[in-house]
Design an enzyme around this catalytic site. Structure first.
Site, PDB file in Angstrom:
ATOM      1  N   SER A 137       0.852  -1.184   0.000  1.00  0.00           N
ATOM      2  CA  SER A 137       0.000   0.000   0.000  1.00  0.00           C
ATOM      3  C   SER A 137       0.889   1.237   0.000  1.00  0.00           C
ATOM      4  O   SER A 137       2.063   1.181   0.395  1.00  0.00           O
ATOM      5  CB  SER A 137      -0.873  -0.012   1.255  1.00  0.00           C
ATOM      6  OG  SER A 137      -1.535   1.217   1.439  1.00  0.00           O
ATOM      7  N   TYR A 150      -2.610  -1.086  10.595  1.00  0.00           N
ATOM      8  CA  TYR A 150      -2.454  -1.374   9.171  1.00  0.00           C
ATOM      9  C   TYR A 150      -1.159  -0.777   8.636  1.00  0.00           C
ATOM     10  O   TYR A 150      -0.396  -1.444   7.924  1.00  0.00           O
ATOM     11  CB  TYR A 150      -3.662  -0.823   8.414  1.00  0.00           C
ATOM     12  CG  TYR A 150      -3.664  -1.145   6.937  1.00  0.00           C
ATOM     13  CD1 TYR A 150      -4.061  -2.394   6.478  1.00  0.00           C
ATOM     14  CD2 TYR A 150      -3.278  -0.203   5.995  1.00  0.00           C
ATOM     15  CE1 TYR A 150      -4.080  -2.697   5.129  1.00  0.00           C
ATOM     16  CE2 TYR A 150      -3.294  -0.492   4.640  1.00  0.00           C
ATOM     17  CZ  TYR A 150      -3.689  -1.742   4.211  1.00  0.00           C
ATOM     18  OH  TYR A 150      -3.691  -2.026   2.866  1.00  0.00           O
TER      19      TYR A 150
END
Length: 334
Positions: A137, A150
């Site tokens: 990401s 995350y």
């Protein structure tokens, strides 16, 4: 026939990726927890004429992942591609995240990739062939508020992949390991993620459809590429994070808090998939609830926000300059 394995295959990007591999002529091993989601993914793959083999597995459990890999090879044949996509998280200020919940998010999102990579290498290395793609990401380069578990996991995934890439290069292995760093994607993550705040979460625009991410993952698996950052805004963020880390952090501080929530209040019956699957009885599929605004960087809804985003960037830059001036002044006064 070639064989691909996808973790997190019951929904979201993993679901779209499994379908994309099937369309490319791969038989597909499906690893996830939710029974209904796995049944739906199996039907999606077999509808293309390819074979599927589903394993209900928690990727945080190394032994279970290893057993699933053997089961898939017994059913479909040697694994050619392995994609690690499974994740879970908590949308919350860090101080409000319970320690066990933080650990659980890291175990699934980070260690799930470690165990998947290990299971794949255990089978690919002796054959000296194969490709592993770990899904990253932009948040592997810059952290944003409300997503500490995350972001921590994706930073860890990037360091882990680079370390193992170096080992494979040293060993002159022909097994390829790559990462695809995704933008915000319209997936059920925002329907079933743990959320301690009043409003339901959403991806920070620009938002892309899961099929866009899936196509990038498949393309990376089939080429020698070691890393790919998907999306124009993602590329800007990763460059910014490397060039001026403090500016990237300030941009997240001023622009990413309110942008992660809708006007919808969180409901008591909203599913949560942190410890148990949310898709055991219901198949969520690949898409979340943001189809109307998931057109990527050129989506009209996102283009309307550009003036506000420019103002946020200017505010972050001003704050960064002020901090640097204070630091410089403090040094001069010593």
């Amino acid at each position: 026939m070639p064989v691909a394995v996808v973790t997190g295959a019951s929904g979201g990007v993993g679901r779209a990726t499994a379908i994309a591999f099937a369309h490319k002529g791969f038989d597909v091993g499906l690893i996830a927890r939710g029974e209904a989601g796995l049944e739906g993914a199996t039907a999606d793959v077999t509808s293309t004429g390819r074979r599927a083999h589903a394993c209900s597995v928690d990727v945080a459990d190394w032994r279970a992942v290893d057993i699933a890999a053997s089961e898939i090879e017994d059913a479909l044949g040697p694994i050619d591609v392995w994609v690690n996509d499974a994740m879970t998280t908590v949308f919350s200020p860090f101080s409000d995240v319970e320690p066990d919940d933080f650990a659980r998010a890291v175990e699934v999102t980070f260690l799930g990739q470690v165990w998947g990579t290990r299971a794949a290498l255990k089978r690919m290395a002796p054959r000296d062939r194969g490709a592993i793609v770990n899904v990253g990401s932009a948040l592997a380069y810059v952290g944003i508020p409300l997503q500490a578990p995350y972001c921590a996991s994706k930073f860890a995934c990037r360091g882990f992949v680079e370390s193992v890439q170096a080992e494979l290069t040293h060993q002159r292995s022909r097994v390829r390991l790559a990462m695809v760093h995704l933008p915000a994607v319209n997936t059920p993550q925002f329907d079933w993620g743990e959320d301690t705040l009043p409003h339901r979460p959403m991806p920070v625009p620009p938002i892309y459809q899961p099929e866009v991410a899936a196509d990038a993952i498949v393309a990376t698996a089939l080429t020698p590429r070691r890393s790919k950052v998907l999306g124009s805004w993602n590329k800007f963020l990763t460059i910014l994070a490397r060039a001026t880390p403090q500016l990237a952090v300030n941009l997240g501080a001023f622009g990413a808090w309110e942008g992660q929530f809708t006007d919808e209040l969180r409901r008591p019956d909203d599913p949560v998939n942190l410890y148990k699957p949310a898709d055991d009885d219901r198949d969520f599929g690949a898409h979340g609830r943001f189809d109307a605004i998931a057109g990527g960087f050129l989506d009209p809804a996102y283009l309307k926000t550009l003036p506000k985003n420019a103002a946020t960037l200017a505010r972050a830059a001003t704050h960064t300059a002020r901090l640097k001036w204070r630091s410089a002044s403090a040094l001069l006064q010593r």
